[in-house]
Motif scaffolding. Structure first.
Motif, PDB file in Angstrom:
ATOM      1  N   ASP A   1     -18.533  75.491  10.563  1.00 31.86           N
ATOM      2  CA  ASP A   1     -19.810  75.245   9.984  1.00 31.86           C
ATOM      3  C   ASP A   1     -20.338  76.486   9.922  1.00 31.86           C
ATOM      4  OD1 ASP A   1     -17.887  72.971   9.614  1.00 31.86           O
ATOM      5  OD2 ASP A   1     -19.837  72.432  11.362  1.00 31.86           O
ATOM      6  N   GLN A   2     -21.056  77.029   9.983  1.00 32.64           N
ATOM      7  CA  GLN A   2     -21.872  77.793   9.840  1.00 32.64           C
ATOM      8  C   GLN A   2     -20.938  79.892   9.739  1.00 32.64           C
ATOM      9  OE1 GLN A   2     -24.466  79.184  14.124  1.00 32.64           O
ATOM     10  NE2 GLN A   2     -24.108  76.968  14.679  1.00 32.64           N
ATOM     11  N   LEU A   3     -20.618  79.920   9.917  1.00 36.46           N
ATOM     12  CA  LEU A   3     -19.100  80.873   9.032  1.00 36.46           C
ATOM     13  C   LEU A   3     -19.311  80.416   7.511  1.00 36.46           C
ATOM     14  CD1 LEU A   3     -17.078  81.963  12.116  1.00 36.46           C
ATOM     15  CD2 LEU A   3     -18.973  83.513  11.618  1.00 36.46           C
ATOM     16  N   ARG A   4     -19.099  79.232   7.760  1.00 37.78           N
ATOM     17  CA  ARG A   4     -18.435  78.761   6.113  1.00 37.78           C
ATOM     18  C   ARG A   4     -20.697  78.855   5.029  1.00 37.78           C
ATOM     19  NH1 ARG A   4     -16.482  73.596   5.253  1.00 37.78           N
ATOM     20  NH2 ARG A   4     -16.229  73.822   3.510  1.00 37.78           N
ATOM     21  N   ILE A   5     -21.078  78.359   5.613  1.00 41.29           N
ATOM     22  CA  ILE A   5     -22.426  78.926   4.935  1.00 41.29           C
ATOM     23  C   ILE A   5     -23.056  80.300   4.618  1.00 41.29           C
ATOM     24  CG2 ILE A   5     -24.754  78.742   5.894  1.00 41.29           C
ATOM     25  CD1 ILE A   5     -24.369  76.452   6.792  1.00 41.29           C
ATOM     26  N   GLY A   6     -22.312  81.177   5.811  1.00 45.61           N
ATOM     27  CA  GLY A   6     -22.229  82.650   5.535  1.00 45.61           C
ATOM     28  C   GLY A   6     -21.761  83.068   4.253  1.00 45.61           C
TER      29      GLY A   6
ATOM     30  N   SER B   1     -27.920  85.273   8.498  1.00 43.71           N
ATOM     31  CA  SER B   1     -27.031  85.728   9.904  1.00 43.71           C
ATOM     32  C   SER B   1     -25.913  85.367  10.055  1.00 43.71           C
ATOM     33  CB  SER B   1     -28.116  84.198  10.718  1.00 43.71           C
ATOM     34  OG  SER B   1     -27.451  84.870  12.147  1.00 43.71           O
ATOM     35  N   SER B   2     -25.092  84.252   8.999  1.00 42.74           N
ATOM     36  CA  SER B   2     -23.912  84.289   8.922  1.00 42.74           C
ATOM     37  C   SER B   2     -23.570  84.949   8.181  1.00 42.74           C
ATOM     38  CB  SER B   2     -23.197  82.985   8.325  1.00 42.74           C
ATOM     39  OG  SER B   2     -23.975  81.992   9.177  1.00 42.74           O
TER      40      SER B   2
ATOM     41  N   GLY C   1     -20.177  90.862  15.387  1.00 47.18           N
ATOM     42  CA  GLY C   1     -20.440  90.376  14.827  1.00 47.18           C
ATOM     43  C   GLY C   1     -20.405  88.822  15.145  1.00 47.18           C
ATOM     44  N   ALA C   2     -19.473  88.817  16.998  1.00 45.40           N
ATOM     45  CA  ALA C   2     -19.235  87.486  17.005  1.00 45.40           C
ATOM     46  C   ALA C   2     -20.964  87.056  17.923  1.00 45.40           C
ATOM     47  CB  ALA C   2     -18.302  87.564  18.306  1.00 45.40           C
ATOM     48  N   THR C   3     -21.442  87.974  18.522  1.00 43.08           N
ATOM     49  CA  THR C   3     -22.850  87.698  19.106  1.00 43.08           C
ATOM     50  C   THR C   3     -24.443  87.481  17.902  1.00 43.08           C
ATOM     51  OG1 THR C   3     -23.000  89.878  19.685  1.00 43.08           O
ATOM     52  CG2 THR C   3     -22.209  88.780  21.473  1.00 43.08           C
TER      53      THR C   3
END
Length: 412
Positions: A154-159, A283-284, A323-325
């Motif tokens: 969900d957070q990556l989709r927000i990005g 951030s995302s 990117g992952a952290t």
């Protein structure tokens, strides 16, 4: 009497009334009755004097007392009267001191009770301050609850701009959690409600304390016994229960500006949601770019488009790990920043309310002290008066003792 004295005492019966009547009849300027003859009047007067037997007593004293004894008796008589008066005064001062000791103990008990009451009021203030802090802390943790509900996907989709609906649902659920079991009202209204309830409890406690201290004192301060035997009384002042209506109205009126002044700079709920969503997007997006760069480099290297050198693999791995952290670290930073901003404002409100209630407690203590001021003034004045009277009495007793010693020495 003979056994005690070792000799037979001389007993001379006298009549003080007849002697006084005779002396009054023979005082200068006295005129006898017109119905009696002069000789008859003189005979009756002589009979009074003879019957009183004072002539015999005076003759005996003149014959037996020396000149020094007469002087000693003459001087000791008024001195003995003065000593008797001083003794009565001493007893009266002791009686008043006993009553004053009760009053002093009462005042000490009232002060001790007032100190205990003030500690109770401080406990009430601390309890309501904790409730206010809980409201701020709960509100400040909204972002953390939103992030807990959002998955990594969900957070990556927000990005990439595809998670607004998911974020709005999470934000709404987090706010619904705040309202469970509570009335639906704004955050400012909740703070005003808590502080108003606190002020009501403080004023209610002040009223009860005022009634209790007046009830404890009772009528002791209304009428005080005076006089040598305590058979007279006087009013020392009127003791009334303190009134806190005006203070209550002023405190309630002061709460609203303090709370509104502190919270007026806080963003609205919609504004908060937009700010948090924008921060999450950044951030995302940064996390997605970093991970994409790392994975693209690896894919190109595996496809033969880039050399499989150690430097290329290291850069790819570094970008992917960064990117992952960066996403959880960025989310944590957003949550902490939001919480820090709100708790900073909470500290300002806490200082404002502490100043407001501190001033109110000072005024309440003033009202409680003013209510028993006549009693306090009486105790202090009586204490000073008794100290002064005791000094004068001791000085009088010392003077009487010194005079009696001088008389005895002079008449030896």
């Amino acid at each position: 009497a003979s056994d005690l004295l070792g000799a037979s005492p001389i007993v001379i019966p006298v009549s003080g009334r007849d002697a006084l009547s005779w002396k009054q009849l023979h005082r200068p300027g006295f005129v006898g009755s017109e119905n009696e003859s002069s000789s008859s009047s003189n005979n009756n007067n002589n009979n009074l004097w003879t019957r009183s037997n004072f002539g015999r007593l005076e003759t005996f004293l003149s014959a037996t007392l020396t000149a020094s004894s007469k002087i000693k008796t003459k001087l000791s008589n008024p001195l003995g009267v003065a000593e008797g008066i001083l003794l009565d005064c001493k007893h009266e001062i002791e009686r008043r001191q006993e009553n004053l000791d009760i009053d002093v103990a009462t005042l000490k008990l009232l002060r001790s009770d007032s100190d205990a009451w003030e500690k109770d009021m401080q406990s009430i203030l601390e309890r309501y301050q904790l409730k206010i802090n809980d409201e701020w802390a709960t509100r400040a943790q909204v972002v953390q609850r939103v992030l807990d509900e959002l998955t990594l996907i969900d957070q990556l989709r927000i990005g990439v701009g595809m998670g607004r609906d998911t974020f709005d649902r999470a934000w709404e659920n987090a706010n619904m959690t705040l309202s469970v079991g509570k009335e639906s009202s704004s955050f400012t209204d909740k703070l005003i409600s808590i502080t108003s309830e606190c002020s009501e409890d403080i004023i209610s406690g002040a009223k009860k304390q005022g009634e209790d201290q007046i009830e404890y004192i009772g009528k002791r301060v209304s009428v005080i016994s005076t006089g040598l035997k305590g058979n007279n009384s006087k009013m020392i002042g009127k003791i009334d229960t303190p009134k806190f209506k005006r203070l209550e109205d002023e405190l309630q009126a002061s709460i609203l500006p303090v709370v509104e002044k502190t919270t007026k700079h806080l963003p609205t709920d919609l504004k908060c949601a937009d700010n948090v969503y924008t921060s999450l997007c950044r951030s995302s997006m940064l996390s997605s770019i970093l991970m994409s760069s790392g994975m693209c480099s690896t894919a190109l290297a595996l496809g033969g488009f880039l050399d499989m050198s150690q430097s290329v693999l290291f850069c790819s791995a570094t970008l992917t790990v960064a990117g992952a952290t960066s996403l959880p670290l960025g989310s944590r930073y957003i949550s902490r920043s939001f919480e820090k901003e709100w708790m900073s404002t909470a500290s300002k409100l806490e200082n404002g309310l502490a100043s407001l209630f501190s001033d109110s407690m000072h005024r309440i203590n003033g009202h409680l002290s003013d209510a028993i001021a006549p009693y306090t003034r009486y105790v202090k004045a009586e204490e000073s008066s008794l100290i002064s009277l005791d000094r004068k009495m001791e000085s009088g007793i010392a003077d009487a003792t010194r005079l009696r010693g001088q008389i005895n020495k002079a008449c030896e």
